[in-house]
Scaffold this motif. Sequence first.
Motif, PDB file in Angstrom:
ATOM      1  N   LEU A  29       8.113  -2.779  23.954  1.00 58.20           N
ATOM      2  CA  LEU A  29       9.346  -3.554  24.108  1.00 58.20           C
ATOM      3  C   LEU A  29      10.234  -3.477  22.863  1.00 58.20           C
ATOM      4  CD1 LEU A  29       8.135  -6.686  26.082  1.00 58.20           C
ATOM      5  CD2 LEU A  29       9.782  -4.976  26.843  1.00 58.20           C
ATOM      6  N   VAL A  30      11.260  -2.661  22.976  1.00 54.19           N
ATOM      7  CA  VAL A  30      12.219  -2.483  21.886  1.00 54.19           C
ATOM      8  C   VAL A  30      13.377  -3.446  22.089  1.00 54.19           C
ATOM      9  CG1 VAL A  30      13.784  -0.864  20.763  1.00 54.19           C
ATOM     10  CG2 VAL A  30      11.575  -0.069  21.629  1.00 54.19           C
ATOM     11  N   MET A  31      13.602  -4.315  21.123  1.00 55.02           N
ATOM     12  CA  MET A  31      14.695  -5.274  21.174  1.00 55.02           C
ATOM     13  C   MET A  31      15.887  -4.746  20.377  1.00 55.02           C
ATOM     14  SD  MET A  31      13.228  -7.437  23.051  1.00 55.02           S
ATOM     15  CE  MET A  31      14.345  -8.842  23.004  1.00 55.02           C
ATOM     16  N   PRO A  32      17.097  -5.210  20.650  1.00 56.56           N
ATOM     17  CA  PRO A  32      18.274  -4.750  19.894  1.00 56.56           C
ATOM     18  C   PRO A  32      18.176  -5.144  18.418  1.00 56.56           C
ATOM     19  CG  PRO A  32      18.934  -5.818  21.949  1.00 56.56           C
ATOM     20  CD  PRO A  32      17.477  -6.104  21.766  1.00 56.56           C
ATOM     21  N   ILE A  33      18.286  -4.167  17.548  1.00 55.69           N
ATOM     22  CA  ILE A  33      18.173  -4.418  16.117  1.00 55.69           C
ATOM     23  C   ILE A  33      19.346  -5.257  15.619  1.00 55.69           C
ATOM     24  CG2 ILE A  33      19.379  -2.312  15.368  1.00 55.69           C
ATOM     25  CD1 ILE A  33      16.162  -3.677  13.772  1.00 55.69           C
ATOM     26  N   GLY A  34      20.483  -5.202  16.305  1.00 52.87           N
ATOM     27  CA  GLY A  34      21.633  -5.997  15.904  1.00 52.87           C
ATOM     28  C   GLY A  34      21.425  -7.479  16.124  1.00 52.87           C
ATOM     29  N   ALA A  35      20.539  -7.833  17.053  1.00 50.16           N
ATOM     30  CA  ALA A  35      20.260  -9.241  17.339  1.00 50.16           C
ATOM     31  C   ALA A  35      18.989  -9.731  16.660  1.00 50.16           C
ATOM     32  CB  ALA A  35      20.140  -9.453  18.847  1.00 50.16           C
ATOM     33  N   MET A  36      18.066  -8.801  16.382  1.00 48.71           N
ATOM     34  CA  MET A  36      16.792  -9.163  15.764  1.00 48.71           C
ATOM     35  C   MET A  36      16.497  -8.153  14.656  1.00 48.71           C
ATOM     36  SD  MET A  36      12.990  -9.365  17.499  1.00 48.71           S
ATOM     37  CE  MET A  36      13.484 -10.519  18.752  1.00 48.71           C
ATOM     38  N   GLY A  37      16.729  -8.557  13.430  1.00 45.69           N
ATOM     39  CA  GLY A  37      16.627  -7.625  12.307  1.00 45.69           C
ATOM     40  C   GLY A  37      15.245  -7.051  12.088  1.00 45.69           C
ATOM     41  N   THR A  38      14.212  -7.717  12.606  1.00 41.87           N
ATOM     42  CA  THR A  38      12.845  -7.217  12.423  1.00 41.87           C
ATOM     43  C   THR A  38      12.355  -6.400  13.616  1.00 41.87           C
ATOM     44  OG1 THR A  38      11.959  -9.271  13.357  1.00 41.87           O
ATOM     45  CG2 THR A  38      12.233  -9.182  10.948  1.00 41.87           C
ATOM     46  N   ALA A  39      13.241  -6.129  14.588  1.00 40.50           N
ATOM     47  CA  ALA A  39      12.815  -5.464  15.826  1.00 40.50           C
ATOM     48  C   ALA A  39      12.164  -4.104  15.562  1.00 40.50           C
ATOM     49  CB  ALA A  39      14.009  -5.297  16.766  1.00 40.50           C
ATOM     50  N   GLY A  40      12.726  -3.337  14.654  1.00 39.27           N
ATOM     51  CA  GLY A  40      12.160  -2.032  14.357  1.00 39.27           C
ATOM     52  C   GLY A  40      10.775  -2.139  13.747  1.00 39.27           C
ATOM     53  N   LYS A  41      10.628  -2.983  12.746  1.00 38.83           N
ATOM     54  CA  LYS A  41       9.336  -3.141  12.079  1.00 38.83           C
ATOM     55  C   LYS A  41       8.270  -3.670  13.034  1.00 38.83           C
ATOM     56  CE  LYS A  41      10.747  -5.650   8.534  1.00 38.83           C
ATOM     57  NZ  LYS A  41      10.680  -6.378   7.232  1.00 38.83           N
ATOM     58  N   GLN A  42       8.660  -4.555  13.931  1.00 36.31           N
ATOM     59  CA  GLN A  42       7.712  -5.078  14.914  1.00 36.31           C
ATOM     60  C   GLN A  42       7.144  -3.949  15.784  1.00 36.31           C
ATOM     61  OE1 GLN A  42       9.685  -8.033  17.249  1.00 36.31           O
ATOM     62  NE2 GLN A  42       9.830  -9.526  15.591  1.00 36.31           N
ATOM     63  N   VAL A  43       8.051  -3.110  16.272  1.00 31.83           N
ATOM     64  CA  VAL A  43       7.626  -2.019  17.151  1.00 31.83           C
ATOM     65  C   VAL A  43       6.759  -1.009  16.394  1.00 31.83           C
ATOM     66  CG1 VAL A  43       8.450  -0.009  18.452  1.00 31.83           C
ATOM     67  CG2 VAL A  43       9.488  -2.244  18.824  1.00 31.83           C
ATOM     68  N   PHE A  44       7.141  -0.663  15.168  1.00 30.66           N
ATOM     69  CA  PHE A  44       6.354   0.315  14.409  1.00 30.66           C
ATOM     70  C   PHE A  44       4.940  -0.214  14.155  1.00 30.66           C
ATOM     71  CE2 PHE A  44      10.727   1.343  12.443  1.00 30.66           C
ATOM     72  CZ  PHE A  44      11.081   2.097  13.547  1.00 30.66           C
ATOM     73  N   HIS A  45       4.830  -1.496  13.822  1.00 28.02           N
ATOM     74  CA  HIS A  45       3.516  -2.116  13.610  1.00 28.02           C
ATOM     75  C   HIS A  45       2.679  -2.048  14.885  1.00 28.02           C
ATOM     76  CE1 HIS A  45       0.521  -5.126  12.323  1.00 28.02           C
ATOM     77  NE2 HIS A  45       0.717  -5.709  13.504  1.00 28.02           N
ATOM     78  N   LEU A  46       3.288  -2.405  16.000  1.00 29.02           N
ATOM     79  CA  LEU A  46       2.572  -2.415  17.270  1.00 29.02           C
ATOM     80  C   LEU A  46       2.162  -1.015  17.694  1.00 29.02           C
ATOM     81  CD1 LEU A  46       1.473  -3.782  19.739  1.00 29.02           C
ATOM     82  CD2 LEU A  46       3.802  -4.019  20.628  1.00 29.02           C
ATOM     83  N   LEU A  47       3.040  -0.043  17.507  1.00 24.11           N
ATOM     84  CA  LEU A  47       2.716   1.337  17.875  1.00 24.11           C
ATOM     85  C   LEU A  47       1.496   1.838  17.111  1.00 24.11           C
ATOM     86  CD1 LEU A  47       6.282   2.905  18.059  1.00 24.11           C
ATOM     87  CD2 LEU A  47       4.674   2.693  19.964  1.00 24.11           C
TER      88      LEU A  47
END
Length: 308
Positions: free
Chosen positions: A183-201
Motif C-alpha cells: 500500500l503506497v500512500m501519496p508522499i505529498g500527504a504523508m511524508g513518511t510514506a516512502g520510508k514505510q513502504v521500503f521498510h515493509l518491502l
Amino acid sequence: MTHTVISSATKEVVIGFDRPFVMIGERINPTGRKLLAEEMKVGDFSRVEADALAQVAAGAHMLDVNAGIPLADEPALLAQAVQLVQSVTDVPLSIDSSIIEALESGLSVYQGKPLVNSVTGEEEVMERVLPLVAKYGAAVVAISNDETGISEDPDVRFSIAQRIVNRAADHGIPSSDIVVDPLVMPIGAMGTAGKQVFHLLRRLRSELKVNTTCGASNVSFGLPNREGINGAFLTMAIASGLTSAITNPIAEGVRHAVMAADVLMGNDRDAARWIRQFRVAPPDGAAGGRRPNRRRGNGAGTGAAAIP
C-alpha cells in the motif's frame, strides 16, 4: 527464490527476486478517465484495444484490466474487456475488481493463469475471494489492510499480509501465488510514506519471502513532475525488494528507471537489454568501438580514473 508464475494461453511471465522487474500496465482502468468510462459503458472497446497495444509496445510485461464504472454491468464489461485484450496481445493479465461477481466473470473467460487483483485482510473478503482464486488456479494480489483500515505502522501491515498468506494456505494456495501490495500512500500527504513502504518491502522479502506489487503512481498524487517522483520511487522500492508494479510503461522516466534498476540489481545480465535500447550506432564510415583513453587519478590505490 520465490517465483510467481502468471500466464496467458501462450506466454508466461515469472515474478521473482532474481528476475527482471515486471511492469504491469495500469491504463485499462476507467477510474478517473471519463471518456474511457463512457465508451466502455456503451460497449466501445476501441480505446481499451489501443491502450493494450500501446502499453505492450512500450514494454509492459502484463496488463491490469479494470471495468469499474458506476451504474454499469461490471461483470459483463470485465469479461468483455478481458476477452478483447487477450485477442489482441499475448501478455498475461491482472483481473482487477472489488466486486466478487466481476472477478468470477473475468476469471471464467480468461485463458491461462491470471493474477487476481485483489484480496484484503478483511475476513469476509478473504472468505469470498480466496476460494475463487483456488478454484481457477490463479495468483492473487494481497493488499495489506483490513477492517481497521490502512495502518501507518508498516509492522501492522506486515502482520495483515502474513495473515492473508496463512489463510490462503488453508485454501491450498501456496505463498508463491501471493503477491503482496504494501500500500503506497501519496508522499505529498504523508511524508513518511516512502520510508514505510521500503521498510515493509524488506520484511516481506526476508521474512515472508513473497513477491510484491503496488500501484506505484499513487506515491506522486497531487505533486508536479509526477514521472520524476514515480521513477525515483520505483528504483528505491526495487532495491528494497519490490518485484513488480502496476504503473505506466508509456512514461519514459518510469520505464527507464525500471530498466536501470534491473541493471543495478544484476537482473539485466551484462546490461544486455539496456545496451540494446540505448546503444548509439557509430556514424557511417567511422570505426566504432574504440575505447576512450583513460588516465589514472592522482590518488594511489583509490581506483580513481578520469576520462578526458
